[in-house]
Motif scaffolding. Structure first.
Motif, PDB file in Angstrom:
ATOM      1  N   MET A  12       0.682  -1.125  -0.072  1.00  0.00           N
ATOM      2  CA  MET A  12       0.113  -0.130   0.036  1.00  0.00           C
ATOM      3  C   MET A  12       0.906   1.233  -0.194  1.00  0.00           C
ATOM      4  SD  MET A  12      -2.908  -1.244  -0.337  1.00  0.00           S
ATOM      5  CE  MET A  12      -3.774  -2.700  -0.236  1.00  0.00           C
ATOM      6  N   ALA A  13       0.867   1.870  -1.167  1.00  0.00           N
ATOM      7  CA  ALA A  13       1.995   2.901  -1.439  1.00  0.00           C
ATOM      8  C   ALA A  13       1.665   4.303  -0.766  1.00  0.00           C
ATOM      9  CB  ALA A  13       2.404   2.798  -2.778  1.00  0.00           C
ATOM     10  N   ALA A  14       0.394   4.642  -0.699  1.00  0.00           N
ATOM     11  CA  ALA A  14      -0.029   5.830  -0.204  1.00  0.00           C
ATOM     12  C   ALA A  14      -1.439   5.638   0.223  1.00  0.00           C
ATOM     13  CB  ALA A  14      -0.011   6.830  -1.490  1.00  0.00           C
ATOM     14  N   SER A  15      -1.987   6.540   1.136  1.00  0.00           N
ATOM     15  CA  SER A  15      -3.215   6.692   1.943  1.00  0.00           C
ATOM     16  C   SER A  15      -3.697   8.006   2.434  1.00  0.00           C
ATOM     17  CB  SER A  15      -3.069   5.654   2.684  1.00  0.00           C
ATOM     18  OG  SER A  15      -2.412   5.962   4.058  1.00  0.00           O
ATOM     19  N   THR A  16      -4.824   8.091   2.343  1.00  0.00           N
ATOM     20  CA  THR A  16      -5.405   9.379   2.673  1.00  0.00           C
ATOM     21  C   THR A  16      -6.826   8.954   3.151  1.00  0.00           C
ATOM     22  OG1 THR A  16      -5.816  11.611   2.344  1.00  0.00           O
ATOM     23  CG2 THR A  16      -6.561  10.142   0.702  1.00  0.00           C
ATOM     24  N   ILE A  17      -7.521   9.749   4.274  1.00  0.00           N
ATOM     25  CA  ILE A  17      -8.855   9.555   4.920  1.00  0.00           C
ATOM     26  C   ILE A  17      -9.449  11.059   4.479  1.00  0.00           C
ATOM     27  CG2 ILE A  17     -10.237   9.268   6.707  1.00  0.00           C
ATOM     28  CD1 ILE A  17      -7.971   7.742   8.070  1.00  0.00           C
ATOM     29  N   LEU A  18     -10.710  10.849   4.045  1.00  0.00           N
ATOM     30  CA  LEU A  18     -11.642  12.106   3.696  1.00  0.00           C
ATOM     31  C   LEU A  18     -12.649  12.212   4.859  1.00  0.00           C
ATOM     32  CD1 LEU A  18     -11.023  11.224   0.364  1.00  0.00           C
ATOM     33  CD2 LEU A  18     -11.801  13.406   0.203  1.00  0.00           C
ATOM     34  N   TRP A  19     -12.632  13.195   5.220  1.00  0.00           N
ATOM     35  CA  TRP A  19     -13.889  13.416   6.653  1.00  0.00           C
ATOM     36  C   TRP A  19     -14.955  14.290   5.811  1.00  0.00           C
ATOM     37  CZ3 TRP A  19     -12.960  10.266  10.654  1.00  0.00           C
ATOM     38  CH2 TRP A  19     -11.508   9.920  11.055  1.00  0.00           C
ATOM     39  N   LEU A  20     -16.103  13.789   5.859  1.00  0.00           N
ATOM     40  CA  LEU A  20     -17.060  14.629   5.018  1.00  0.00           C
ATOM     41  C   LEU A  20     -18.007  15.261   6.173  1.00  0.00           C
ATOM     42  CD1 LEU A  20     -18.709  15.249   2.450  1.00  0.00           C
ATOM     43  CD2 LEU A  20     -20.109  12.938   2.736  1.00  0.00           C
ATOM     44  N   ASP A  21     -17.995  16.532   6.081  1.00  0.00           N
ATOM     45  CA  ASP A  21     -18.725  17.515   6.735  1.00  0.00           C
ATOM     46  C   ASP A  21     -20.171  17.647   5.812  1.00  0.00           C
ATOM     47  OD1 ASP A  21     -20.082  19.771   8.006  1.00  0.00           O
ATOM     48  OD2 ASP A  21     -18.442  20.991   7.985  1.00  0.00           O
TER      49      ASP A  21
ATOM     50  N   ALA B 166     -15.162  18.281   2.354  1.00  0.00           N
ATOM     51  CA  ALA B 166     -14.497  17.147   2.634  1.00  0.00           C
ATOM     52  C   ALA B 166     -13.096  17.719   2.908  1.00  0.00           C
ATOM     53  CB  ALA B 166     -14.644  16.167   1.490  1.00  0.00           C
ATOM     54  N   GLN B 167     -12.619  17.016   4.127  1.00  0.00           N
ATOM     55  CA  GLN B 167     -11.149  17.319   4.610  1.00  0.00           C
ATOM     56  C   GLN B 167     -10.179  16.040   4.484  1.00  0.00           C
ATOM     57  OE1 GLN B 167     -10.687  18.869   8.358  1.00  0.00           O
ATOM     58  NE2 GLN B 167      -8.575  19.538   7.989  1.00  0.00           N
ATOM     59  N   PHE B 168      -9.069  16.294   3.719  1.00  0.00           N
ATOM     60  CA  PHE B 168      -8.294  15.328   3.773  1.00  0.00           C
ATOM     61  C   PHE B 168      -7.121  15.310   5.103  1.00  0.00           C
ATOM     62  CE2 PHE B 168      -9.253  16.105  -0.686  1.00  0.00           C
ATOM     63  CZ  PHE B 168      -8.899  14.657  -1.548  1.00  0.00           C
ATOM     64  N   GLU B 169      -7.299  14.083   5.742  1.00  0.00           N
ATOM     65  CA  GLU B 169      -6.418  14.014   6.943  1.00  0.00           C
ATOM     66  C   GLU B 169      -6.247  12.760   7.229  1.00  0.00           C
ATOM     67  OE1 GLU B 169      -3.913  14.615   9.797  1.00  0.00           O
ATOM     68  OE2 GLU B 169      -4.345  16.314   8.380  1.00  0.00           O
TER      69      GLU B 169
ATOM     70  N   ALA C  38     -20.250  16.332  -1.489  1.00  0.00           N
ATOM     71  CA  ALA C  38     -19.485  17.601  -1.453  1.00  0.00           C
ATOM     72  C   ALA C  38     -19.178  18.370  -2.532  1.00  0.00           C
ATOM     73  CB  ALA C  38     -17.879  17.291  -0.785  1.00  0.00           C
ATOM     74  N   THR C  39     -19.091  19.585  -2.055  1.00  0.00           N
ATOM     75  CA  THR C  39     -18.872  20.676  -3.436  1.00  0.00           C
ATOM     76  C   THR C  39     -17.472  21.281  -3.089  1.00  0.00           C
ATOM     77  OG1 THR C  39     -20.058  22.248  -2.245  1.00  0.00           O
ATOM     78  CG2 THR C  39     -21.297  21.056  -3.760  1.00  0.00           C
ATOM     79  N   HIS C  40     -16.910  21.128  -2.108  1.00  0.00           N
ATOM     80  CA  HIS C  40     -15.592  22.000  -1.382  1.00  0.00           C
ATOM     81  C   HIS C  40     -14.854  21.106  -0.793  1.00  0.00           C
ATOM     82  CE1 HIS C  40     -13.729  24.645   1.679  1.00  0.00           C
ATOM     83  NE2 HIS C  40     -13.835  25.339   0.825  1.00  0.00           N
ATOM     84  N   ALA C  41     -13.528  21.262  -0.854  1.00  0.00           N
ATOM     85  CA  ALA C  41     -12.493  20.179  -0.213  1.00  0.00           C
ATOM     86  C   ALA C  41     -11.394  21.223   0.644  1.00  0.00           C
ATOM     87  CB  ALA C  41     -11.799  19.513  -1.215  1.00  0.00           C
ATOM     88  N   THR C  42     -10.981  20.718   1.836  1.00  0.00           N
ATOM     89  CA  THR C  42      -9.732  21.553   2.456  1.00  0.00           C
ATOM     90  C   THR C  42      -8.586  20.381   2.779  1.00  0.00           C
ATOM     91  OG1 THR C  42     -10.758  20.985   4.620  1.00  0.00           O
ATOM     92  CG2 THR C  42     -11.524  23.065   3.550  1.00  0.00           C
ATOM     93  N   VAL C  43      -7.366  20.832   2.874  1.00  0.00           N
ATOM     94  CA  VAL C  43      -6.478  19.879   3.576  1.00  0.00           C
ATOM     95  C   VAL C  43      -5.383  20.889   4.125  1.00  0.00           C
ATOM     96  CG1 VAL C  43      -5.197  20.104   1.426  1.00  0.00           C
ATOM     97  CG2 VAL C  43      -4.673  18.189   2.905  1.00  0.00           C
TER      98      VAL C  43
END
Length: 313
Positions: free
Chosen positions: A227-236, A242-245, A275-280
């Motif tokens: 598993m070469a990369a990973s991320t979690i999206l948290w959907l408000d 949606a926030q990547f963290e 979602a219509t918007h994303a943050t990180v």
């Protein structure tokens, strides 16, 4: 209302406060007080560190309007077998702008809770009133945190329109934690952030965190099964954001475009989920240009940043 330690019920209330402030004054949401950061930080750490997390909540008319969550000194065991002693205190907090006067109570509680210990805090640089009050209580700018290689962060954002098609190298494929399983999800994080305190127990906590969805926990699998990369999206859902963290790539698979492809794929999944918007959040100091460049390269731009403060013990 006061709670001794941070519970999942308290995190849910903190998230609802984050949602209300995000809707009105997003630049005033502290970087560690957003919907996604709250879930991630509580989830990954409460099993190991929860006993060192005193918390106080302030309510008005039944709604949470301020909270303070102290991270006290502790011993951390890392994946390489080493042990790290954290000797300073750190405060995560949030105050609703309509109740800004409560920041003095937050500071007073922190000073009493971490008396005699070096104290750090990361208010938003946009919160002029809070910065004035922290200064009045003896907190000063943290020069180490603000240096060229400092750990201050910035919140970046973009709308989920005109998304490029993600492109992976031949033989790589996208997975989710739901289909890859817990062991793969844990190893992906440890590999990306080694040495790390993350464990199977940490991930079990993340899955209990409010807002976690295994179908929005994205992995990139290499041809050899790593598993070469990973991320979690948290959907408000309230703010359709949606926030990547966190976001991380195995050191052996960097500079292959996996991070870019994963972020683009994640944004497409978030858009499909409503979602219509994303943050990180990313490191903002000059020495961390690669991390910032990844997000700028896929359309994110700065919304706000930290103002690291410190007070001697």
């Amino acid at each position: 209302m006061t709670v001794d330690l941070v519970t999942v019920a308290a995190v849910r209330r903190m998230q609802r406060l984050a949602q209300r402030i995000t809707a009105a004054r997003p630049e005033l949401v502290n970087s560690d007080a957003s919907f996604g950061e709250l879930a991630w930080n509580w989830g990954r750490g409460h099993a190991a560190d929860g006993a060192t997390w005193p918390c106080q909540l302030w309510s008005h008319g039944g709604d949470l309007v301020a909270w303070a969550w102290a991270h006290l000194p502790r011993r951390v065991r890392l994946s390489d077998g080493s042990v790290k002693d954290v000797t300073a205190a750190y405060l995560a907090y949030q105050v609703h702008p309509e109740h800004a006067e409560l920041v003095d109570e937050v500071i007073g509680w922190y000073d009493a809770t971490a008396a005699g210990i070096e104290r750090t805090v990361l208010p938003s640089a946009a919160d002029a009133f809070a910065l004035e009050r922290w200064a009045a209580h003896g907190f000063t700018t943290d020069p180490a945190a603000l240096g060229d290689a400092g750990r201050w962060t910035q919140l970046t954002e973009r709308d989920l329109v005109d998304l490029d098609q993600p492109v992976l190298p031949a033989g790589f494929r996208f997975r989710t934690a739901d289909d890859a399983g817990p062991e793969a999800a844990v190893q992906a994080h440890i590999d990306a952030w080694s040495p790390s305190s993350y464990t199977a127990e940490s991930y079990a906590g993340v899955r209990q965190a409010p807002g976690y969805r295994g179908d929005l926990h994205v992995l990139v699998e290499a041809p050899d099964g790593t598993m070469a990369a990973s991320t979690i999206l948290w959907l408000d859902e309230a703010n359709r954001s949606a926030q990547f963290e966190p976001v991380g790539t195995h050191p052996g698979y960097r500079r292959l475009g996996l991070g870019r492809a994963m972020i683009l794929h994640g944004m497409r999944l978030a858009k499909a989920a409503g979602a219509t918007h994303a943050t990180v959040v990313c490191l903002g100091a000059p020495a961390h240009v690669a991390a910032r460049g990844l997000y700028y390269g896929v359309g994110f731009r700065e919304l706000s940043r930290d103002a690291p403060l410190i007070k001697a013990g």
